[in-house]
Design a protein around this motif. Structure first.
Motif, short mmCIF file in Angstrom:
data_model
loop_
_atom_site.label_atom_id
_atom_site.label_comp_id
_atom_site.label_asym_id
_atom_site.label_seq_id
_atom_site.Cartn_x
_atom_site.Cartn_y
_atom_site.Cartn_z
N VAL A 266 0.83 -1.21 0.00
CA VAL A 266 0.00 0.00 0.00
C VAL A 266 0.86 1.26 0.00
CG1 VAL A 266 -1.62 1.36 1.40
CG2 VAL A 266 -2.01 -1.08 1.06
N ALA A 269 2.50 1.73 -3.35
CA ALA A 269 1.54 2.15 -4.39
C ALA A 269 1.14 3.61 -4.20
CB ALA A 269 0.32 1.24 -4.35
N LEU A 270 0.93 4.04 -2.97
CA LEU A 270 0.62 5.44 -2.70
C LEU A 270 1.75 6.35 -3.16
CD1 LEU A 270 -0.90 5.09 0.88
CD2 LEU A 270 -2.15 5.96 -1.10
N LYS A 273 2.00 6.79 -6.99
CA LYS A 273 1.01 7.67 -7.60
C LYS A 273 0.88 9.01 -6.89
CE LYS A 273 -1.72 4.24 -10.02
NZ LYS A 273 -3.10 3.77 -10.37
N LEU A 275 -0.07 9.83 -3.85
CA LEU A 275 -1.32 9.98 -3.13
C LEU A 275 -1.09 9.88 -1.63
CD1 LEU A 275 -3.56 7.62 -5.32
CD2 LEU A 275 -3.50 10.12 -5.39
N VAL A 277 -3.14 8.91 2.24
CA VAL A 277 -4.26 8.24 2.87
C VAL A 277 -4.37 8.70 4.32
CG1 VAL A 277 -2.92 6.25 3.67
CG2 VAL A 277 -5.37 5.98 3.21
N ASP A 350 -6.01 12.18 -0.04
CA ASP A 350 -6.69 11.77 -1.26
C ASP A 350 -7.66 10.62 -0.99
OD1 ASP A 350 -5.02 13.35 -3.30
OD2 ASP A 350 -3.49 12.29 -2.13
N ILE A 351 -7.32 9.77 -0.02
CA ILE A 351 -8.14 8.61 0.30
C ILE A 351 -8.39 8.58 1.80
CG2 ILE A 351 -8.32 6.08 0.23
CD1 ILE A 351 -6.29 6.13 -2.08
N SER A 379 -12.97 8.73 -1.63
CA SER A 379 -12.05 9.45 -2.51
C SER A 379 -12.87 10.14 -3.58
CB SER A 379 -11.02 8.51 -3.14
OG SER A 379 -11.64 7.66 -4.10
N ILE A 417 -6.35 2.83 -5.00
CA ILE A 417 -5.14 3.36 -5.65
C ILE A 417 -5.06 2.88 -7.10
CG2 ILE A 417 -2.61 3.39 -5.60
CD1 ILE A 417 -2.86 2.89 -2.53
N LYS A 418 -5.33 1.60 -7.31
CA LYS A 418 -5.24 1.04 -8.66
C LYS A 418 -6.24 1.68 -9.61
CE LYS A 418 -3.47 -3.49 -7.22
NZ LYS A 418 -3.77 -4.94 -7.07
N TYR A 420 -7.16 4.79 -9.49
CA TYR A 420 -6.84 6.21 -9.69
C TYR A 420 -6.20 6.44 -11.06
CZ TYR A 420 -4.65 10.77 -9.03
OH TYR A 420 -4.25 12.08 -9.17
#
Length: 421
Positions: A266, A269-270, A273, A275, A277, A350-351, A379, A417-418, A420
């Motif tokens: 996680v 991935a954040l 991109k 992002l 959380v 963002d999330i 989101s 995330i995926k 987005y």
């Protein structure tokens, strides 16, 4: 060169391991290292600090392997008898190794400590052995080879054992093997081990190189895909199509390949991109934010976590409507969504992700039993609430429910995330 005929057994020596006073982490380090250089491993053994039982264990280990790797029993005290017992087994004498004696003396001098006479016991080495230097302690290791048998003696403390094994033992043993083993670990969440194995059974039965082996974790499944070849590049070429097959067949369940855990996937991935959380937790009590923040680099993607057990905090801090709590209750899809919306609003993330549920052992009803958990995602591009029943009917499963709830929340964040763009 002996091809792939070598096999090894790990023999961990120490009564403290048998009694459960310490956790044996050395075996996993050694096993992974030997697998990488193509040496087969079929047995792990633990034996206490007893010379006769150690001799018996050596007899058994060498009856089925040509290499035995021991850890522990190299210290200065009377019950540290690994070298003495192994030297006797190989019918060789112990002799003072002067460089080791000087190294031990230098260690004590450096730290302004008095060296007692029994410390020189550590410098007594089997005649004809290869001495392994210890750069992180006083006990040197040894490799003793005779009549086709190899005994590798390593210290017990992991901070001493691991560098000695990786820097000195592996290069020595690597010269003996013409095979290289490589593995990739594919991690799944949201599908059980039995269901995954049923889907892949025919493939697993037909595959010989590479092979696929399943391992169940807490609420997860890991598939280890392993190939052997003469070189690492050849092994990787064999692994690639098998891993790609899994990615194509189970895209909704795979959360990472060769990743440490779900929270690391996680955070990575954040970061990829760009992002952020934020978390709003009730039943997990901060467990979700703890898992995120234990990952190095999480400060770049996580600014805020709110633990809101009390309804008053859900209202005043997260903006959950009083009528929502009155009509639907704290454990509801509506409350989960408003918690996720609220924490996203106050943090600017963002999330937003929320958890609310009944972890037990008390508090459950027929309508809302123990194990009922809602996970909310908020989101601009993806909003969702998951209704989960995480109880398995076990005794004392509160911690299991909390952990699994946090895993579902992490998985839900990864899904957002995926999506987005």
């Amino acid at each position: 060169m002996t091809g792939n005929t070598d096999s090894a057994e790990i023999l961990c020596i120490g009564t403290e391991i048998l009694l459960g006073n310490i956790v044996n982490t050395n075996s996993s380090v050694i096993s992974r290292g030997l697998a990488d250089i193509g040496i087969n491993m079929f047995h792990h053994t633990v034996v206490g600090d007893n010379p006769q039982r150690l001799k018996d264990a050596l007899d058994i280990a060498f009856s089925r392997n040509n290499i035995v790797v021991t850890t522990g029993g190299l210290g200065p005290t009377y019950d540290d008898l690994s070298k003495e017992t192994i030297a006797e087994y190989f019918d060789v004498k112990l002799k003072l190794h002067e460089p080791s004696a000087q190294s031990i003396q230098s260690f004590f001098t450096k730290w302004n400590r008095q060296m007692t006479e029994n410390n020189l016991k550590q410098a007594m080495m089997p005649e004809g052995c290869i001495v392994l230097e210890n750069h992180n302690g006083t006990a040197p290791g040894a490799i003793l080879e005779k009549d086709g048998k190899i005994a590798v003696m390593l210290p017990g403390p992991p901070r001493e054992m691991t560098p000695m094994f990786e820097q000195q033992v592996l290069p020595y043993l690597k010269k003996r093997s013409q095979q290289v083993f490589r593995s990739h670990c594919v991690y799944f969440f949201g599908i059980g081990e039995s269901a995954l194995e049923a889907e892949l059974r025919s493939d697993m039965e037909q595959m010989q190189n590479p092979t696929i082996a399943p391992y169940a974790k807490e609420g997860e499944v890991m598939l280890r895909v392993t190939a052997s070849a003469h070189t690492a590049d050849e092994a990787e070429a064999l692994l690639k199509p098998a891993v790609e097959m899994l990615q194509k067949r189970f895209p909704q369940y795979i959360y990472g390949i060769d990743v440490d855990n779900l929270q690391t996937a996680v955070v990575n991935a954040l970061a990829e991109k760009k992002l952020k959380v934020a978390t709003a937790e009730s039943c997990t009590g901060g467990y979700l934010s703890k898992r995120i923040t234990e990952v190095a680099g999480s400060s770049a993607v996580f600014d805020c976590g709110v633990t809101s057990y009390a309804n008053e905090i859900k209202e005043s801090l997260l903006g959950v409507k009083n009528e929502t709590l009155t009509q639907f209750g704290a454990v509801s899809a509506q409350t989960a969504q408003e918690m996720a919306n609220g924490v996203r609003h106050i943090s600017g993330a963002d999330i937003g992700v929320s958890t609310t549920g009944i972890a037990g052992p008390d508090g459950g009803t027929d309508e809302k039993p123990v194990g009922l958990v809602y996970v909310g995602i908020s989101s601009d591009w993806h909003n969702e609430v998951l209704e989960l029943q995480l109880s398995r009917g076990y005794a004392s499963e509160r911690e299991f429910i909390r952990y699994l709830a946090s895993s579902h929340a992490l998985s839900a964040v990864l899904k957002a995330i995926k999506e987005y763009q």
